[in-house]
Design a protein around this motif. Structure first.
Motif, PDB file in Angstrom:
ATOM      1  N   ILE A  68       0.840  -1.203   0.000  1.00  0.00           N
ATOM      2  CA  ILE A  68       0.000   0.000   0.000  1.00  0.00           C
ATOM      3  C   ILE A  68       0.874   1.252   0.000  1.00  0.00           C
ATOM      4  CG2 ILE A  68      -1.623   1.348   1.391  1.00  0.00           C
ATOM      5  CD1 ILE A  68      -2.854  -1.416   2.211  1.00  0.00           C
ATOM      6  N   THR A  69       1.904   1.266   0.814  1.00  0.00           N
ATOM      7  CA  THR A  69       2.817   2.416   0.868  1.00  0.00           C
ATOM      8  C   THR A  69       3.481   2.636  -0.484  1.00  0.00           C
ATOM      9  OG1 THR A  69       3.232   2.046   3.211  1.00  0.00           O
ATOM     10  CG2 THR A  69       4.843   3.382   2.023  1.00  0.00           C
ATOM     11  N   PHE A  70       3.914   1.559  -1.125  1.00  0.00           N
ATOM     12  CA  PHE A  70       4.556   1.668  -2.439  1.00  0.00           C
ATOM     13  C   PHE A  70       3.589   2.250  -3.464  1.00  0.00           C
ATOM     14  CE2 PHE A  70       5.227  -0.137  -6.661  1.00  0.00           C
ATOM     15  CZ  PHE A  70       6.500   0.356  -6.939  1.00  0.00           C
ATOM     16  N   VAL A  71       2.363   1.753  -3.487  1.00  0.00           N
ATOM     17  CA  VAL A  71       1.368   2.217  -4.462  1.00  0.00           C
ATOM     18  C   VAL A  71       1.046   3.692  -4.238  1.00  0.00           C
ATOM     19  CG1 VAL A  71      -1.038   1.959  -5.210  1.00  0.00           C
ATOM     20  CG2 VAL A  71       0.401  -0.063  -4.879  1.00  0.00           C
ATOM     21  N   VAL A  72       0.861   4.094  -2.995  1.00  0.00           N
ATOM     22  CA  VAL A  72       0.551   5.483  -2.687  1.00  0.00           C
ATOM     23  C   VAL A  72       1.722   6.389  -3.092  1.00  0.00           C
ATOM     24  CG1 VAL A  72       0.138   7.128  -0.806  1.00  0.00           C
ATOM     25  CG2 VAL A  72      -1.118   4.963  -0.883  1.00  0.00           C
ATOM     26  N   CYS A  73       2.929   6.000  -2.749  1.00  0.00           N
ATOM     27  CA  CYS A  73       4.101   6.798  -3.107  1.00  0.00           C
ATOM     28  C   CYS A  73       4.275   6.893  -4.618  1.00  0.00           C
ATOM     29  CB  CYS A  73       5.372   6.227  -2.470  1.00  0.00           C
ATOM     30  SG  CYS A  73       5.427   6.446  -0.688  1.00  0.00           S
ATOM     31  N   ARG A  74       4.082   5.770  -5.282  1.00  0.00           N
ATOM     32  CA  ARG A  74       4.198   5.751  -6.752  1.00  0.00           C
ATOM     33  C   ARG A  74       3.150   6.663  -7.383  1.00  0.00           C
ATOM     34  NH1 ARG A  74       7.661   4.694 -10.784  1.00  0.00           N
ATOM     35  NH2 ARG A  74       6.612   3.716 -12.516  1.00  0.00           N
ATOM     36  N   ALA A  75       1.919   6.614  -6.908  1.00  0.00           N
ATOM     37  CA  ALA A  75       0.860   7.468  -7.435  1.00  0.00           C
ATOM     38  C   ALA A  75       1.190   8.934  -7.188  1.00  0.00           C
ATOM     39  CB  ALA A  75      -0.476   7.101  -6.787  1.00  0.00           C
ATOM     40  N   PHE A  76       1.707   9.242  -6.015  1.00  0.00           N
ATOM     41  CA  PHE A  76       2.076  10.627  -5.691  1.00  0.00           C
ATOM     42  C   PHE A  76       3.157  11.113  -6.650  1.00  0.00           C
ATOM     43  CE2 PHE A  76       4.806  13.652  -3.456  1.00  0.00           C
ATOM     44  CZ  PHE A  76       3.879  14.638  -3.156  1.00  0.00           C
TER      45      PHE A  76
END
Length: 80
Positions: A68-76
């Motif tokens: 989840i952290t990776f996906v959120v950071c990538r989207a940001f």
């Protein structure tokens, strides 16, 4: 020491009991993620046979949190 229940960690655990006064096993489980094979029974049998303790850590929530952290950071990063 990490004790998965597989051959490699079982051999290392056996050797560790020969040279160390105190050996304790640590393993992780993915019990809420059924796509991962859990070798709990193997690790418990090895720990029992060697007379060492075994602590089990449920790592499923850690993996999900990392994803989840990776996906959120990538989207940001993609949006900025």
């Amino acid at each position: 020491m990490l004790l998965s229940g597989g051959l490699d960690s079982s051999i290392v655990a056996k050797e560790a009991t020969q040279v160390a006064e105190y050996v304790h096993g640590l393993r992780w489980t993915w019990q809420s993620l059924p796509l991962f094979h859990d070798e709990k029974d193997c690790a418990e049998r090895i720990a029992d046979a060697l007379g060492i303790g075994l602590l089990t850590l449920n790592a499923a929530h850690l993996l999900l949190q990392a994803v989840i952290t990776f996906v959120v950071c990538r989207a940001f990063l993609l949006l900025s």
